[in-house]
Design a protein around this motif. Structure first.
Motif, mmCIF file in Angstrom:
data_model
loop_
_atom_site.group_PDB
_atom_site.id
_atom_site.type_symbol
_atom_site.label_atom_id
_atom_site.label_comp_id
_atom_site.label_asym_id
_atom_site.label_seq_id
_atom_site.Cartn_x
_atom_site.Cartn_y
_atom_site.Cartn_z
ATOM 1 N N VAL A 129 0.858 -1.184 0.000
ATOM 2 C CA VAL A 129 0.000 0.000 0.000
ATOM 3 C C VAL A 129 0.893 1.232 0.000
ATOM 4 O O VAL A 129 1.707 1.416 0.906
ATOM 5 N N SER A 130 0.735 2.066 -1.029
ATOM 6 C CA SER A 130 1.609 3.230 -1.184
ATOM 7 C C SER A 130 0.795 4.516 -1.178
ATOM 8 O O SER A 130 -0.229 4.627 -1.860
ATOM 9 N N SER A 131 1.245 5.493 -0.399
ATOM 10 C CA SER A 131 0.520 6.749 -0.241
ATOM 11 C C SER A 131 1.467 7.940 -0.348
ATOM 12 O O SER A 131 2.634 7.855 0.046
ATOM 13 N N LYS A 132 0.948 9.047 -0.868
ATOM 14 C CA LYS A 132 1.725 10.288 -0.903
ATOM 15 C C LYS A 132 1.782 10.937 0.470
ATOM 16 O O LYS A 132 2.714 11.666 0.777
ATOM 17 N N VAL A 133 0.757 10.669 1.284
ATOM 18 C CA VAL A 133 0.663 11.281 2.612
ATOM 19 C C VAL A 133 0.753 10.206 3.682
ATOM 20 O O VAL A 133 0.515 9.022 3.409
ATOM 21 N N PRO A 134 1.079 10.565 4.930
ATOM 22 C CA PRO A 134 1.248 9.557 5.991
ATOM 23 C C PRO A 134 -0.033 8.781 6.299
ATOM 24 O O PRO A 134 -1.138 9.318 6.233
ATOM 25 N N PHE A 135 0.136 7.524 6.651
ATOM 26 C CA PHE A 135 -0.965 6.695 7.124
ATOM 27 C C PHE A 135 -1.232 6.999 8.590
ATOM 28 O O PHE A 135 -0.354 7.471 9.317
ATOM 29 N N LYS A 136 -2.426 6.703 9.033
ATOM 30 C CA LYS A 136 -2.740 6.785 10.448
ATOM 31 C C LYS A 136 -2.015 5.654 11.178
ATOM 32 O O LYS A 136 -2.108 4.487 10.764
ATOM 33 N N PRO A 137 -1.279 5.949 12.234
ATOM 34 C CA PRO A 137 -0.527 4.913 12.949
ATOM 35 C C PRO A 137 -1.401 3.747 13.397
ATOM 36 O O PRO A 137 -0.968 2.585 13.360
ATOM 37 N N GLU A 138 -2.640 4.044 13.806
ATOM 38 C CA GLU A 138 -3.537 2.985 14.280
ATOM 39 C C GLU A 138 -3.885 2.015 13.148
ATOM 40 O O GLU A 138 -4.057 0.815 13.381
ATOM 41 N N PHE A 139 -3.991 2.555 11.942
ATOM 42 C CA PHE A 139 -4.329 1.712 10.796
ATOM 43 C C PHE A 139 -3.163 0.777 10.465
ATOM 44 O O PHE A 139 -3.362 -0.411 10.232
ATOM 45 N N ILE A 140 -1.955 1.318 10.440
ATOM 46 C CA ILE A 140 -0.787 0.487 10.173
ATOM 47 C C ILE A 140 -0.636 -0.584 11.248
ATOM 48 O O ILE A 140 -0.348 -1.746 10.951
ATOM 49 N N LYS A 141 -0.855 -0.202 12.500
ATOM 50 C CA LYS A 141 -0.728 -1.153 13.607
ATOM 51 C C LYS A 141 -1.705 -2.313 13.441
ATOM 52 O O LYS A 141 -1.391 -3.464 13.763
ATOM 53 N N ARG A 142 -2.897 -2.011 12.926
ATOM 54 C CA ARG A 142 -3.929 -3.045 12.767
ATOM 55 C C ARG A 142 -3.610 -4.000 11.620
ATOM 56 O O ARG A 142 -3.867 -5.208 11.708
ATOM 57 N N PHE A 143 -3.015 -3.481 10.526
ATOM 58 C CA PHE A 143 -2.899 -4.292 9.316
ATOM 59 C C PHE A 143 -1.474 -4.700 8.933
ATOM 60 O O PHE A 143 -1.315 -5.642 8.151
ATOM 61 N N SER A 187 1.804 -6.537 8.477
ATOM 62 C CA SER A 187 2.163 -7.922 8.756
ATOM 63 C C SER A 187 3.207 -8.371 7.743
ATOM 64 O O SER A 187 3.698 -7.579 6.944
ATOM 65 N N GLU A 188 3.532 -9.652 7.778
ATOM 66 C CA GLU A 188 4.476 -10.183 6.801
ATOM 67 C C GLU A 188 3.927 -10.089 5.385
ATOM 68 O O GLU A 188 4.680 -10.044 4.422
ATOM 69 N N LYS A 189 2.604 -10.042 5.279
ATOM 70 C CA LYS A 189 1.977 -10.023 3.961
ATOM 71 C C LYS A 189 1.535 -8.632 3.518
ATOM 72 O O LYS A 189 1.227 -8.411 2.344
ATOM 73 N N ILE A 190 1.492 -7.645 4.436
ATOM 74 C CA ILE A 190 1.033 -6.303 4.104
ATOM 75 C C ILE A 190 2.093 -5.281 4.495
ATOM 76 O O ILE A 190 2.512 -5.231 5.656
ATOM 77 N N SER A 191 2.523 -4.463 3.541
ATOM 78 C CA SER A 191 3.550 -3.448 3.774
ATOM 79 C C SER A 191 3.045 -2.081 3.335
ATOM 80 O O SER A 191 2.280 -1.967 2.374
ATOM 81 N N PHE A 192 3.487 -1.037 4.037
ATOM 82 C CA PHE A 192 3.055 0.329 3.762
ATOM 83 C C PHE A 192 4.253 1.188 3.359
ATOM 84 O O PHE A 192 5.343 1.069 3.936
ATOM 85 N N PHE A 193 4.029 2.074 2.387
ATOM 86 C CA PHE A 193 5.082 2.948 1.867
ATOM 87 C C PHE A 193 4.524 4.363 1.728
ATOM 88 O O PHE A 193 3.374 4.546 1.324
ATOM 89 N N VAL A 194 5.352 5.351 2.045
ATOM 90 C CA VAL A 194 4.926 6.752 1.984
ATOM 91 C C VAL A 194 5.912 7.556 1.145
ATOM 92 O O VAL A 194 7.129 7.470 1.351
ATOM 93 N N GLY A 195 5.385 8.338 0.196
ATOM 94 C CA GLY A 195 6.208 9.236 -0.597
ATOM 95 C C GLY A 195 6.530 8.705 -1.978
ATOM 96 O O GLY A 195 6.539 7.496 -2.220
ATOM 97 N N ASN A 196 6.808 9.627 -2.899
ATOM 98 C CA ASN A 196 7.082 9.259 -4.283
ATOM 99 C C ASN A 196 8.350 8.423 -4.437
ATOM 100 O O ASN A 196 8.392 7.477 -5.225
#
Length: 251
Positions: free
Chosen positions: A137-151, A153-162
């Motif tokens: 999951v890639s976003s230009k703006v920061p994710f909510k910390p609570e959302f990242i904490k919930r999801f 995992s080894e199978k789900i990764s989050f990225f911020v910025g171009n």
């Protein structure tokens, strides 16, 4: 793998349903993950890649949203850009949902990965779970910390910025995955197509729609096989079916 008989059976069950929200999770400041209450077996049945059309007050046309599933319940993700999307997030009453629409996503195998923007998280999460493949999951703006904490995992990764996004797609291009599914903004999808030259790519096209049933023809796209309509012949298309890569020319 989703076969043609699945897509045929889902078309026969297109109907208008009313769902009440059970969870609303903030993904970013303006994007939300909505989970609806689970109801009876008569509810809307659908497969990964399909979408729905949602009615909003003071609008003559419904708004399209790709469908997800979370803990056995229907879900969507919504980026608030106007009164219609704000209503979907904030309304206390039941939401009028028409579906399922479009064809299911049917990759040739399970050796793939999913890459989505926050506004397409529900769709991406559903595909990732259904085919047991990783989700990025890639976003230009920061994710909510609570959302990242919930999801996260080894199978789900989050990225911020171009820069993080471009690094990610280049790494995916060199990976062992056979295919990459992408859903997000036009710019995000185009950059993915240009950088994933070693992979088979699939894109869930987010075109304007007036009806979602093929009657208004407003979601027409040009493909290598002629004009197609996203609502009835998509929404998922092969990347090389809808785009041509830019050739690097040198003197």
């Amino acid at each position: 793998m989703v076969n043609s008989s699945m897509s045929k059976s889902t078309v026969e069950r297109i109907n208008s349903y009313f769902f009440k929200k059970s969870k609303i999770l903030e993904i970013t400041d303006d994007t939300f993950f909505i989970v609806f209450e689970r109801r009876s077996e008569l509810d809307l049945n659908y497969y990964p890649g399909q979408f729905c059309m949602i009615a909003t007050p003071e609008s003559l046309t419904r708004k399209p949203f790709t469908l997800g599933m979370y803990d056995g319940s229907m879900s969507i993700s919504v980026k608030v850009v106007g009164n219609g999307s704000k209503y979907i997030v904030t309304a206390d009453e039941e939401i009028d949902i028409l579906g399922p629409l479009g064809k299911p996503f049917a990759p040739e195998n399970k050796n793939g990965a999913v890459l989505v923007a926050p506004s397409c998280f529900a769709e991406g999460f559903f595909i990732s779970e259904y085919f047991n493949v990783p989700l990025f999951v890639s976003s230009k703006v920061p994710f909510k910390p609570e959302f990242i904490k919930r999801f996260e995992s080894e199978k789900i990764s989050f990225f911020v910025g171009n820069e993080s996004y471009l690094k990610l797609v280049n790494e995916l291009n060199l990976s062992n995955f056979d295919w990459i599914f992408v859903s997000g903004s036009k710019t995000m999808e185009w950059l993915a197509f240009e950088h994933l030259k070693n992979k088979k790519t699939y894109f869930s096209l987010n075109e304007y729609m007036g009806c979602g049933l093929g009657a208004c023809k407003s979601c027409a796209v040009e493909t290598v096989n002629g004009i197609k309509h996203v609502c009835t012949e998509g929404p998922v298309f092969r990347g090389d079916e809808v785009w041509k890569r830019l050739e690097t020319r040198t003197n």
